[in-house]
Every structure is written in C-alpha cells, then in structure tokens.
Scaffold this motif. Structure first.
Motif, PDB file in Angstrom:
ATOM      1  N   HIS A  81       0.843  -1.191   0.000  1.00  0.00           N
ATOM      2  CA  HIS A  81       0.000   0.000   0.000  1.00  0.00           C
ATOM      3  C   HIS A  81       0.878   1.241   0.000  1.00  0.00           C
ATOM      4  N   CYS A  82       0.500   2.229  -0.808  1.00  0.00           N
ATOM      5  CA  CYS A  82       1.242   3.485  -0.859  1.00  0.00           C
ATOM      6  C   CYS A  82       0.847   4.325   0.335  1.00  0.00           C
ATOM      7  N   SER A  83       1.764   5.162   0.725  1.00  0.00           N
ATOM      8  CA  SER A  83       1.445   6.076   1.813  1.00  0.00           C
ATOM      9  C   SER A  83       0.484   7.135   1.289  1.00  0.00           C
ATOM     10  N   PRO A  84      -0.258   7.794   2.157  1.00  0.00           N
ATOM     11  CA  PRO A  84      -1.230   8.795   1.716  1.00  0.00           C
ATOM     12  C   PRO A  84      -0.592   9.952   0.943  1.00  0.00           C
ATOM     13  N   SER A  85       0.620  10.342   1.261  1.00  0.00           N
ATOM     14  CA  SER A  85       1.245  11.457   0.556  1.00  0.00           C
ATOM     15  C   SER A  85       1.604  11.066  -0.877  1.00  0.00           C
ATOM     16  N   ILE A  86       2.032   9.828  -1.099  1.00  0.00           N
ATOM     17  CA  ILE A  86       2.348   9.372  -2.451  1.00  0.00           C
ATOM     18  C   ILE A  86       1.065   9.247  -3.270  1.00  0.00           C
ATOM     19  N   THR A  87       0.020   8.749  -2.670  1.00  0.00           N
ATOM     20  CA  THR A  87      -1.266   8.640  -3.359  1.00  0.00           C
ATOM     21  C   THR A  87      -1.768  10.021  -3.767  1.00  0.00           C
ATOM     22  N   MET A  88      -1.635  11.000  -2.881  1.00  0.00           N
ATOM     23  CA  MET A  88      -2.069  12.364  -3.176  1.00  0.00           C
ATOM     24  C   MET A  88      -1.231  12.965  -4.294  1.00  0.00           C
ATOM     25  N   MET A  89       0.064  12.691  -4.318  1.00  0.00           N
ATOM     26  CA  MET A  89       0.933  13.207  -5.371  1.00  0.00           C
ATOM     27  C   MET A  89       0.559  12.604  -6.720  1.00  0.00           C
ATOM     28  N   ILE A  90       0.262  11.325  -6.739  1.00  0.00           N
ATOM     29  CA  ILE A  90      -0.158  10.670  -7.982  1.00  0.00           C
ATOM     30  C   ILE A  90      -1.475  11.269  -8.470  1.00  0.00           C
TER      31      ILE A  90
END
Length: 107
Positions: free
Chosen positions: A9-18
C-alpha cells in the motif's frame, strides 16, 4: 541479516501526489485541446478559405486574427449611418457600405 519489505500500500502522501499529477495532466490536456480548437476556428479556417478563394482568383479584404473585418465594417457602417439617407433605388451602398466598397475594390 534482517530484510524489510515495502508495504504493498502506498502512503497517503504518495497517493495524493499521484492524484495531483493525474489531475494536472488532465487539466493541461483540456487547456491544450481548447487552444487547438480556438486556433482552428479563428486562424486555420479563415486562412484555408482565403487560400482556396485566392487559388480561384477571388481576392478580398485582408483577414485580421480573431476579429476579422469587424472593425472595418463597423467604421463603414457608422460613417454611412451618420450621413443623411438618400431615398432612391440605390440604397445598397448606404445599407451595406462594406459590400459596396469591396465590390468596387475587389470586383
């Protein structure tokens, strides 16, 4: 020796950046599409019509980007409407002065 595996699972900050990257890319694509449609309508089509007409020996007033000949037409209409109207069978030069002028210039 201890090996750490990354979480699937990606961290929330990486998901937001994507998500922001996809959103910005989509926004850029929409802006580019709107710009292409604008240039097609206000530059490509008038230039193509001018080219086709001139290839057939038909000339006319020069085209100005975006506003075309509207300024010239409105100035001629103002001048025509400011003068007194001669009631006769020759109303065309007073009602459509740009057509009458261009007919005499370009044939």
């Amino acid at each position: 020796m201890h090996i750490k595996f990354h979480s699937p699972h990606c961290s929330p900050s990486i998901t937001m950046m994507i998500f922001l990257g996809v959103l910005i890319g989509l926004l850029c694509a929409i802006i580019l599409l709107a710009l292409l449609k604008f240039l097609h309508k206000f530059w490509w089509v008038p230039m193509r019509i001018k080219h086709v007409m001139s290839s057939q020996g038909i000339s006319g007033p020069p085209y100005h980007f975006i506003y075309g000949n509207i300024k010239e037409i409105s100035n001629m209409m103002k001048n025509s409407m400011s003068s007194t109207m001669d009631i006769s069978h020759h109303l065309f030069p007073q009602i459509q002065p740009h057509f009458d002028s261009w007919f005499h210039i370009y044939g």
